[in-house]
Design an enzyme around this catalytic site. Structure first.
Site, PDB file in Angstrom:
ATOM      1  N   THR A   1      58.670  75.807  80.236  1.00  0.00           N
ATOM      2  CA  THR A   1      58.346  76.721  79.143  1.00  0.00           C
ATOM      3  C   THR A   1      57.658  77.975  79.661  1.00  0.00           C
ATOM      4  O   THR A   1      57.209  78.034  80.812  1.00  0.00           O
ATOM      5  CB  THR A   1      57.439  76.041  78.105  1.00  0.00           C
ATOM      6  OG1 THR A   1      56.135  75.864  78.674  1.00  0.00           O
ATOM      7  CG2 THR A   1      57.996  74.694  77.681  1.00  0.00           C
ATOM      8  N   CYS A   2      57.514  78.963  78.786  1.00  0.00           N
ATOM      9  CA  CYS A   2      56.849  80.216  79.150  1.00  0.00           C
ATOM     10  C   CYS A   2      55.334  80.105  79.047  1.00  0.00           C
ATOM     11  O   CYS A   2      54.621  81.080  79.287  1.00  0.00           O
ATOM     12  CB  CYS A   2      57.350  81.360  78.271  1.00  0.00           C
ATOM     13  SG  CYS A   2      56.875  81.171  76.529  1.00  0.00           S
ATOM     14  N   ASP A   3      54.826  78.933  78.691  1.00  0.00           N
ATOM     15  CA  ASP A   3      53.398  78.737  78.468  1.00  0.00           C
ATOM     16  C   ASP A   3      52.719  78.274  79.756  1.00  0.00           C
ATOM     17  O   ASP A   3      53.147  77.313  80.389  1.00  0.00           O
ATOM     18  CB  ASP A   3      53.206  77.684  77.371  1.00  0.00           C
ATOM     19  CG  ASP A   3      51.802  77.665  76.810  1.00  0.00           C
ATOM     20  OD1 ASP A   3      50.854  77.882  77.586  1.00  0.00           O
ATOM     21  OD2 ASP A   3      51.647  77.444  75.608  1.00  0.00           O
ATOM     22  N   SER A   4      51.635  78.925  80.124  1.00  0.00           N
ATOM     23  CA  SER A   4      50.913  78.576  81.349  1.00  0.00           C
ATOM     24  C   SER A   4      50.151  77.258  81.233  1.00  0.00           C
ATOM     25  O   SER A   4      49.638  76.752  82.229  1.00  0.00           O
ATOM     26  CB  SER A   4      49.939  79.701  81.724  1.00  0.00           C
ATOM     27  OG  SER A   4      50.635  80.883  82.043  1.00  0.00           O
TER      28      SER A   4
ATOM     29  N   ASN B   1      59.790  76.143  72.847  1.00  0.00           N
ATOM     30  CA  ASN B   1      60.639  77.017  73.661  1.00  0.00           C
ATOM     31  C   ASN B   1      62.096  76.561  73.694  1.00  0.00           C
ATOM     32  O   ASN B   1      62.876  77.012  74.544  1.00  0.00           O
ATOM     33  CB  ASN B   1      60.127  77.126  75.093  1.00  0.00           C
ATOM     34  CG  ASN B   1      59.263  78.354  75.328  1.00  0.00           C
ATOM     35  OD1 ASN B   1      58.827  78.594  76.440  1.00  0.00           O
ATOM     36  ND2 ASN B   1      59.005  79.136  74.308  1.00  0.00           N
TER      37      ASN B   1
END
Length: 375
Positions: free
Chosen positions: A303-306, A343
Site C-alpha cells: 500500500t501507499c501507507d507508511s 488501496n
C-alpha cells in the site's frame, strides 16, 4: 494462502481431548469457511462469537452447534436476535448496564447463563488485552449477586491476553476467580478459562496440554458445584499452524524487501508479533536454488501507507531478488480475519492443500527475544 484442513482438524481433536471441559473456538481468529469446516471435523461443537455476522455464519453452516456470545458489549438488537432467532443462551458482560440491556432485550428471560468477565493484570501476554474489558473484583462480586437475583445462572470468565507463553497467569486468574466466588457467595454454572493459549512459533512455547495440567488442580480447588461447566476459548492455538501465505518480492532496496502483501492484508501478525514466523524462499523459475547465507531483512507491504511496515530482522537468503516468492508459515491466526481492501490490495487467494505444515518452527529467534520486544 495455503490452508491445511488436515492440520487444523488434528489440532482441534488434540485440544478437545486434552481439555477437561468444553473447547469453544474463538471465531474472530479465522472465520474462513474451510477453517470452520476443519475445526468441526476435529470435534469442535462450541463457538465463541463476538458479532451477529460470526453468529449467523456459524449457525448457517452448523445448525446443531452451540454459540456463546462472549463479547462483553453488544447492541440491544444483537442480543435480541441472538436469543430469539439463534438460540444463544450464554452471554458475557462486565458492567451492570450491559446486564440490564441483556435482560431487556430478552424480555427478562430466565433460561440464560450470564457470565461476568473479570479484569486481568496488565502485561501477562505478548499482546496485552487488559483495560478495555473486565470488571474489578468488587464489581464482579456485585454483578454475580445481581445475576443470581434475576433467576438466571451466573458464570465467570477472564482473558489473560493473546499469545500467553506462561502457565502462571492462568493459575493466578483461576485463583482470583476463587476470591470473587467466595466473596459473592453465588454458585457458578460456568467457569470460562478464556483464550490466550499460544501458537507454536519458536518451539519454546508451552504446549496446550501443559496449560491444562496447570489449570486443572486450581479449578478443582475452587470446589465448584458438580453441575458447573468448564470452558476455554482458544483461537490461535487451534489454527495458527493451519495456514501459510505466499507473497512475491516486488522491490529490493538493500535490506528492505517490498512485497505484494502486507499488514493491511494477511500479514498484520508480522507487525504485532515480529519475526517469529518461519519463512522459506521460492526462486523465480529462471534462477538456480540459492546457497547464499542468511540475512536479516525489513519487510514492506504494497500500500501507499507508511504504516504498512514489518520491522525485522526477517531471515532469508542474502541473494533474494525481485520476482522471488516467500512462503510465511504458521499464519492461520489473524491473517484472513484482519485483511482489508485498503488501496485495492486485497488479492489473497485461498487454496486448500492436503500436506502437513511444511515449515518448521522459526529457529532464528528465541522466545526470550520476543518477550523482551513485547514488554
Amino acid at each position: 494462502m495455503l490452508i491445511r484442513p488436515r492440520v487444523i482438524a488434528a489440532r482441534a481433536a488434540r485440544l478437545v481431548g486434552a481439555f477437561p471441559g468444553h473447547v469453544m473456538y474463538a471465531v474472530k481468529c479465522n472465520h474462513t469457511p474451510s477453517v470452520l469446516d476443519a475445526l468441526y471435523a476435529g470435534g469442535i461443537r462450541h463457538f465463541d462469537v463476538a458479532s451477529l455476522t460470526e453468529l449467523r455464519t456459524v449457525k448457517a453452516r452448523f445448525p446443531g452447534v452451540e454459540c456463546h456470545y462472549m463479547h462483553p458489549v453488544k447492541s440491544h438488537d444483537a442480543v435480541r436476535e441472538a436469543y430469539f432467532e439463534h438460540g444463544v443462551r450464554m452471554f458475557a458482560l462486565d458492567h451492570v448496564d450491559e446486564l440490564e440491556k441483556i435482560l431487556a432485550a430478552t424480555d427478562n428471560a430466565l433460561d440464560m447463563t450470564l457470565v461476568v468477565r473479570l479484569d486481568m493484570p496488565y502485561g501477562q501476554a505478548m499482546m496485552c488485552l487488559s483495560g478495555k474489558f473486565g470488571a474489578s473484583v468488587a464489581d464482579s462480586v456485585l454483578l454475580l449477586q445481581r445475576i443470581q437475583s434475576t433467576g438466571n445462572c451466573a458464570g465467570l470468565t477472564f482473558h489473560v491476553g493473546s499469545q500467553c507463553v506462561d502457565t502462571a497467569p492462568f493459575v493466578e486468574a483461576v485463583r482470583l476467580c476463587g476470591q470473587v466466588i467466595q466473596a459473592a457467595g453465588v454458585p457458578l454454572s460456568v467457569l470460562d478459562i478464556g483464550g490466550g493459549f499460544p501458537g507454536i512459533y519458536t518451539g519454546e512455547e508451552p504446549e496446550f496440554e501443559l496449560f491444562c495440567h496447570a489449570i486443572a488442580p486450581e479449578v478443582q480447588a475452587l470446589d465448584l458445584p458438580g453441575s458447573c461447566r468448564l470452558y476455554c476459548e482458544p483461537g490461535r492455538a487451534l489454527v495458527a499452524d493451519g495456514a501459510s501465505v505466499i507473497t512475491r518480492v516486488e522491490l529490493r532496496r538493500d535490506t528492505k524487501l517490498y512485497l505484494n502483501e502486507g499488514t493491511y492484508g494477511s500479514l498484520a501478525e508480522l507487525k504485532y508479533l515480529g519475526n517469529c514466523f518461519p519463512m522459506q524462499l521460492f526462486r523465480n523459475a529462471s534462477r538456480d536454488f540459492s546457497t547464499a547465507s542468511m540475512q536479516g531483512f525489513d519487510l514492506y507491504g504494497p500500500t501507499c501507507d507508511s504504516v504498512d511496515t514489518m520491522p525485522g530482522p526477517f531471515w532469508l537468503p542474502s541473494d533474494v531478488q525481485v520476482g522471488d516468492w516467500i512462503e510465511i508459515g504458521r499464519l492461520g491466526a489473524y491473517s484472513a480475519a484482519l485483511m482489508t481492501r485498503f488501496n485495492g490490495c486485497a488479492s489473497v487467494t485461498p487454496v486448500l492443500v492436503d500436506d502437513a505444515e511444511v515449515l518448521p518452527v522459526c529457529s532464528v529467534v528465541s522466545l526470550k527475544d520476543l518477550r523482551r520486544r513485547a514488554a
